[in-house]
Design an enzyme around this catalytic site. Structure first.
Site, mmCIF file in Angstrom:
data_model
loop_
_atom_site.group_PDB
_atom_site.id
_atom_site.type_symbol
_atom_site.label_atom_id
_atom_site.label_comp_id
_atom_site.label_asym_id
_atom_site.label_seq_id
_atom_site.Cartn_x
_atom_site.Cartn_y
_atom_site.Cartn_z
ATOM 1 N N SER A 14 -41.008 64.662 -9.987
ATOM 2 C CA SER A 14 -41.257 64.857 -8.557
ATOM 3 C C SER A 14 -42.555 64.225 -8.096
ATOM 4 O O SER A 14 -42.828 64.173 -6.901
ATOM 5 C CB SER A 14 -41.288 66.354 -8.241
ATOM 6 O OG SER A 14 -42.327 66.968 -8.970
ATOM 7 N N TYR A 63 -41.354 81.580 -22.648
ATOM 8 C CA TYR A 63 -41.166 80.373 -23.476
ATOM 9 C C TYR A 63 -40.238 80.636 -24.653
ATOM 10 O O TYR A 63 -39.549 79.716 -25.106
ATOM 11 C CB TYR A 63 -42.529 79.790 -23.901
ATOM 12 C CG TYR A 63 -43.258 79.245 -22.704
ATOM 13 C CD1 TYR A 63 -42.847 78.061 -22.093
ATOM 14 C CD2 TYR A 63 -44.300 79.954 -22.112
ATOM 15 C CE1 TYR A 63 -43.467 77.593 -20.949
ATOM 16 C CE2 TYR A 63 -44.933 79.483 -20.971
ATOM 17 C CZ TYR A 63 -44.511 78.305 -20.390
ATOM 18 O OH TYR A 63 -45.108 77.827 -19.248
ATOM 19 N N CYS A 75 -52.580 77.278 -32.128
ATOM 20 C CA CYS A 75 -53.537 78.340 -32.429
ATOM 21 C C CYS A 75 -54.699 78.226 -31.452
ATOM 22 O O CYS A 75 -55.414 77.218 -31.441
ATOM 23 C CB CYS A 75 -54.041 78.249 -33.860
ATOM 24 S SG CYS A 75 -55.293 79.516 -34.188
ATOM 25 N N HIS A 91 -47.281 67.271 -22.195
ATOM 26 C CA HIS A 91 -47.459 68.675 -21.775
ATOM 27 C C HIS A 91 -47.072 69.670 -22.857
ATOM 28 O O HIS A 91 -46.798 70.828 -22.552
ATOM 29 C CB HIS A 91 -46.641 68.951 -20.506
ATOM 30 C CG HIS A 91 -47.212 68.289 -19.276
ATOM 31 N ND1 HIS A 91 -46.506 68.131 -18.110
ATOM 32 C CD2 HIS A 91 -48.437 67.747 -19.051
ATOM 33 C CE1 HIS A 91 -47.273 67.512 -17.207
ATOM 34 N NE2 HIS A 91 -48.441 67.262 -17.763
ATOM 35 N N GLN A 139 -43.130 64.483 -19.739
ATOM 36 C CA GLN A 139 -43.769 65.729 -19.300
ATOM 37 C C GLN A 139 -42.942 66.911 -19.783
ATOM 38 O O GLN A 139 -43.346 68.055 -19.634
ATOM 39 C CB GLN A 139 -43.826 65.775 -17.775
ATOM 40 C CG GLN A 139 -44.621 64.654 -17.147
ATOM 41 C CD GLN A 139 -44.434 64.634 -15.636
ATOM 42 O OE1 GLN A 139 -45.128 65.314 -14.901
ATOM 43 N NE2 GLN A 139 -43.478 63.843 -15.179
HETATM 44 P P1 NAD Z 1 -39.863 68.664 -11.176
HETATM 45 O O1 NAD Z 1 -38.877 69.769 -11.372
HETATM 46 O O2 NAD Z 1 -41.053 68.913 -10.340
HETATM 47 O O3 NAD Z 1 -39.093 67.409 -10.548
HETATM 48 C C1 NAD Z 1 -37.855 66.999 -11.062
HETATM 49 C C2 NAD Z 1 -37.416 65.775 -10.295
HETATM 50 O O4 NAD Z 1 -36.214 65.321 -10.886
HETATM 51 C C3 NAD Z 1 -37.139 66.025 -8.817
HETATM 52 O O5 NAD Z 1 -37.747 65.011 -8.036
HETATM 53 C C4 NAD Z 1 -35.616 65.955 -8.728
HETATM 54 O O6 NAD Z 1 -35.163 65.400 -7.499
HETATM 55 C C5 NAD Z 1 -35.280 65.041 -9.861
HETATM 56 N N1 NAD Z 1 -33.950 65.251 -10.442
HETATM 57 C C6 NAD Z 1 -33.227 66.403 -10.496
HETATM 58 N N2 NAD Z 1 -32.051 66.182 -11.100
HETATM 59 C C7 NAD Z 1 -32.026 64.866 -11.434
HETATM 60 C C8 NAD Z 1 -31.069 64.033 -12.063
HETATM 61 N N3 NAD Z 1 -29.888 64.491 -12.497
HETATM 62 N N4 NAD Z 1 -31.368 62.723 -12.225
HETATM 63 C C9 NAD Z 1 -32.546 62.214 -11.794
HETATM 64 N N5 NAD Z 1 -33.491 62.960 -11.186
HETATM 65 C C10 NAD Z 1 -33.230 64.279 -11.013
HETATM 66 O O7 NAD Z 1 -40.230 68.157 -12.625
HETATM 67 P P2 NAD Z 1 -41.500 67.379 -13.158
HETATM 68 O O8 NAD Z 1 -41.950 66.365 -12.188
HETATM 69 O O9 NAD Z 1 -41.154 66.947 -14.548
HETATM 70 O O10 NAD Z 1 -42.558 68.582 -13.207
HETATM 71 C C11 NAD Z 1 -43.388 68.638 -14.185
HETATM 72 C C12 NAD Z 1 -43.384 69.920 -15.071
HETATM 73 O O11 NAD Z 1 -42.191 70.620 -15.327
HETATM 74 C C13 NAD Z 1 -43.771 69.427 -16.429
HETATM 75 O O12 NAD Z 1 -45.061 69.838 -16.656
HETATM 76 C C14 NAD Z 1 -42.813 70.020 -17.442
HETATM 77 O O13 NAD Z 1 -43.509 70.472 -18.584
HETATM 78 C C15 NAD Z 1 -42.171 71.122 -16.692
HETATM 79 N N6 NAD Z 1 -40.766 71.391 -17.030
HETATM 80 C C16 NAD Z 1 -40.140 70.823 -18.103
HETATM 81 C C17 NAD Z 1 -38.774 71.030 -18.327
HETATM 82 C C18 NAD Z 1 -38.132 70.410 -19.532
HETATM 83 O O14 NAD Z 1 -38.770 70.267 -20.573
HETATM 84 N N7 NAD Z 1 -36.857 69.994 -19.442
HETATM 85 C C19 NAD Z 1 -38.040 71.788 -17.440
HETATM 86 C C20 NAD Z 1 -38.703 72.375 -16.328
HETATM 87 C C21 NAD Z 1 -40.064 72.156 -16.152
#
Ligand code: NAD
Length: 229
Positions: A174, A53, A114, A106, A88
């Site tokens: 997703s 992180y 803490c 999230h 999220q």
């Molecule tokens: P995920 O990675 O599971 O799904 C991402 C979705 O976005 C996919 O369905 C994909 O097809 C789609 N996608 C990819 N590029 C895109 C674009 N340019 N335009 C539109 N859609 C696009 O992500 P999720 O569903 O958010 O999974 C949840 C977890 O991932 C969360 O708990 C989060 O905390 C964590 N996370 C967060 C970050 C961040 O803060 N940016 C990054 C990675 C993971």
């Protein structure tokens, strides 16, 4: 239409250069989710989890909000009805674009939690294991990230907003992570129309009244233009 609830996921930040959760091979920045995103992983190898992180937090310095974040910030400024953006994401790109009616269900990279007293405070630097809480003094600070098996933040506020929503929109997620993946059905049960904006069909697509496929940087500004007329 008066009240809108928006759920965003990693896909909305992809065009800013932040990797999505399930990248190539089902890994998050090269790691199995179980190794960096569970309470067990933190207990087993705090150095690895904190460092993971720390790197994500440091990477925020090198990215900027994209057109999709900017469009939602514009919607926040100009939409006179109710609005709640539930993200999220643990990045801070919605707030950096200017969105205010939003929450991080999230947790957030730029925050420390803490584990002893539950206090959360802004954190910008590296967070080594054993860092002391300024509130209670315990050497128990951890990344303020909701791990699998932990309860997301502000669920009551989210459910109240879903109960009042006329429209629920899901962007760049997703539909694999619960409880967020269940919001579409909850909104529908309360009578809201539902729309999904995603690069490809997701696990949740079948639940939505309509799905538009494409990049968030294109789809979201176009949708906001429609809503604001
Ligand atoms: P995920 O990675 O599971 O799904 C991402 C979705 O976005 C996919 O369905 C994909 O097809 C789609 N996608 C990819 N590029 C895109 C674009 N340019 N335009 C539109 N859609 C696009 O992500 P999720 O569903 O958010 O999974 C949840 C977890 O991932 C969360 O708990 C989060 O905390 C964590 N996370 C967060 C970050 C961040 O803060 N940016 C990054 C990675 C993971």
């Amino acid at each position: 239409m008066k009240n809108i609830v928006i759920l965003t996921g990693a896909g909305i930040s992809a065009e800013s250069g932040i990797a999505t959760f399930r990248g190539p091979g089902g890994l998050w920045e090269g790691h199995r989710v179980e190794d960096v995103c569970t309470p067990g992983a933190l207990a087993r190898d705090p150095a690895l989890v904190h460092r993971f992180y720390d790197l994500r937090r440091a990477a925020l310095e090198t990215v900027a909000p994209n057109a999709a974040h900017a469009a939602l910030a514009r919607l926040d400024r100009e939409w006179a009805g109710g609005l709640l953006i539930v993200t999220q994401n643990v990045d801070d790109l919605h707030e950096r674009a200017g969105a205010r009616r939003m929450l991080h269900m999230h947790g957030a990279l730029r925050s420390a939690l803490c584990a002893a007293c539950g206090e959360r405070r802004e954190w910008r630097d590296a967070l080594p294991p054993g860092s002391a809480c300024a509130g209670c003094g315990a050497r128990a600070l951890r990344p303020d990230i909701v791990f699998f098996g932990e309860i997301p933040y502000q669920m009551e506020r989210i459910e109240a907003a879903l109960a009042e929503a006329d429209l629920f929109v899901s962007i760049g997620t997703s539909g694999a992570v619960y409880p967020a993946a269940g919001f579409v059905r909850m909104a529908q049960a309360y009578g809201a129309a539902t729309l999904e904006l995603n690069l490809e069909r997701s696990e949740g697509s079948a639940w939505f009244d309509a799905t538009r496929l494409g990049a968030a940087g294109v789809l979201v500004p176009a949708w906001v233009d429609e809503v604001l007329g």
